[in-house]
Motif scaffolding. Sequence first.
Motif, PDB file in Angstrom:
ATOM      1  N   TYR A  76       0.869  -1.193   0.000  1.00 41.90           N
ATOM      2  CA  TYR A  76       0.000   0.000   0.000  1.00 41.90           C
ATOM      3  C   TYR A  76       0.899   1.233   0.000  1.00 41.90           C
ATOM      4  N   ASP A  77       0.433   2.263  -0.702  1.00 42.85           N
ATOM      5  CA  ASP A  77       1.147   3.544  -0.690  1.00 42.85           C
ATOM      6  C   ASP A  77       0.761   4.279   0.596  1.00 42.85           C
ATOM      7  N   SER A  78       1.754   4.706   1.355  1.00 39.89           N
ATOM      8  CA  SER A  78       1.431   5.329   2.649  1.00 39.89           C
ATOM      9  C   SER A  78       0.584   6.587   2.466  1.00 39.89           C
TER      10      SER A  78
ATOM     11  N   GLU B 219      -1.990   6.730   0.675  1.00 43.16           N
ATOM     12  CA  GLU B 219      -3.413   6.376   0.504  1.00 43.16           C
ATOM     13  C   GLU B 219      -4.015   5.859   1.805  1.00 43.16           C
TER      14      GLU B 219
ATOM     15  N   ARG C 233       5.169   1.858   8.421  1.00 40.29           N
ATOM     16  CA  ARG C 233       4.706   2.541   7.193  1.00 40.29           C
ATOM     17  C   ARG C 233       3.534   3.472   7.427  1.00 40.29           C
TER      18      ARG C 233
END
Length: 396
Positions: free
Chosen positions: A166-168, A170, A353
């Motif tokens: 996951y992109d932090s 988002e 994260r």
Amino acid sequence: MQRCDTLALCTDEPGRVTRLFLSPAMRQAHATLTPWFQSAGLTVHTDALGNLIGRRPGPPEAKRLLIGSHIDSVPNAGKYDGVLGVLIGLAVAEALEHEPLAIGLDILAFSEEEGVRFAKPYLGSRAIASTFDSAWLARTDEAGVTLSQAIEDFGLDPTQLPASAYDSLEVLGYIEPHIEQGPLLESRGESLGVVTSIIGQSRLRLSFRGRAAHAGTTPMDSRQDALVAAATFITAVRRTASETPDLRATVGRVEVTPNAPNVVPALVELSLDVRHAEDEIREQSIVNLLDEAYHLAQREGLAFTVLERSSQSSVKMDPALTAQLHSAASHHGAPPLSMVSGAGHDAVILSERFPVAMLFLRHPGGVSHHPDETVEEADVAAAIEVLTKFVRSLRP
Ligand code: HGY
Ligand code: MN
Ligand code: MN
């Protein structure tokens, strides 16, 4: 509660709950959870490490909250460790299904938290937090199957691993509801607790190597008996941990070779699990214990080797997210107890994260990693109420 009972039937060992990473029982658990996720309006996908994810999209540009825990278990486990956190997340998604939300919501069922199959905990959450080391794909389980092969056998593609992350940007945060796995909440008469930090832990494998010999003909003063030194070490572990405040040290696994009644043991391999809230104390205790093991081996004329399998520092939960969780819980009833977790959780990995917070549930006797693990329905209902209120309160 019935869903916990149903998932407990997804086991690799009929008659007891054992659900290992990417095993047939895990596949059965996915097949059971998927329609439940879908009936809550979630779209379901499985990532390359076998994490099962139920997704409710949020408004455009909105971040998403992750709620979940693990669905793998230790051998002969209870029904609630891990699983309950996933099902509480599902219940929250169901409660909010027809309400507009300012954020997206993912319910995550991690595939490998306990680290039983490949002696490496948190593989699932590491993929989500993009801290998975592809070198681990070559690790083998007791049957000699590599992690990479196990992923392919499950019908997944190890080359897709990077897509699990996951992109932090988002992610609003991760909430892990979990049974306490200890006696504190019950002893205080509290239903729920909010975790402030999770203590660090190290897992090592120690080998004492002597010489096999005939049990009947080998004089007692000319033996290199690996098990005698190992047994002395195990009592030293208990003594050291008892003398060091708040240190927890455990030898949970002993493998003897050739393990025959009439042969002096040639090789003993031990697991060593050491935990403490202060990383320096944990690390120094390990040094002292290994020093003692080395001298015990020397005295018996044995070779001694040690392998660090995993090491995890103590982590603090995110203060802001934890405060929001605390206030949601305080409106529901008595303010929840703030407490430290002696057990490791996927939140440890995700904290590297994303902002993370944990909600603990009281459970009778604090019994866990045991079939007698239970939980009170009223406490589960309280956790669902609190988390539903918490999610409603979140702003993008
Ligand atoms: O061992 C632990 O701390 C957790 O139950 N995996
Ligand atoms: Mn556990
Ligand atoms: Mn757990």
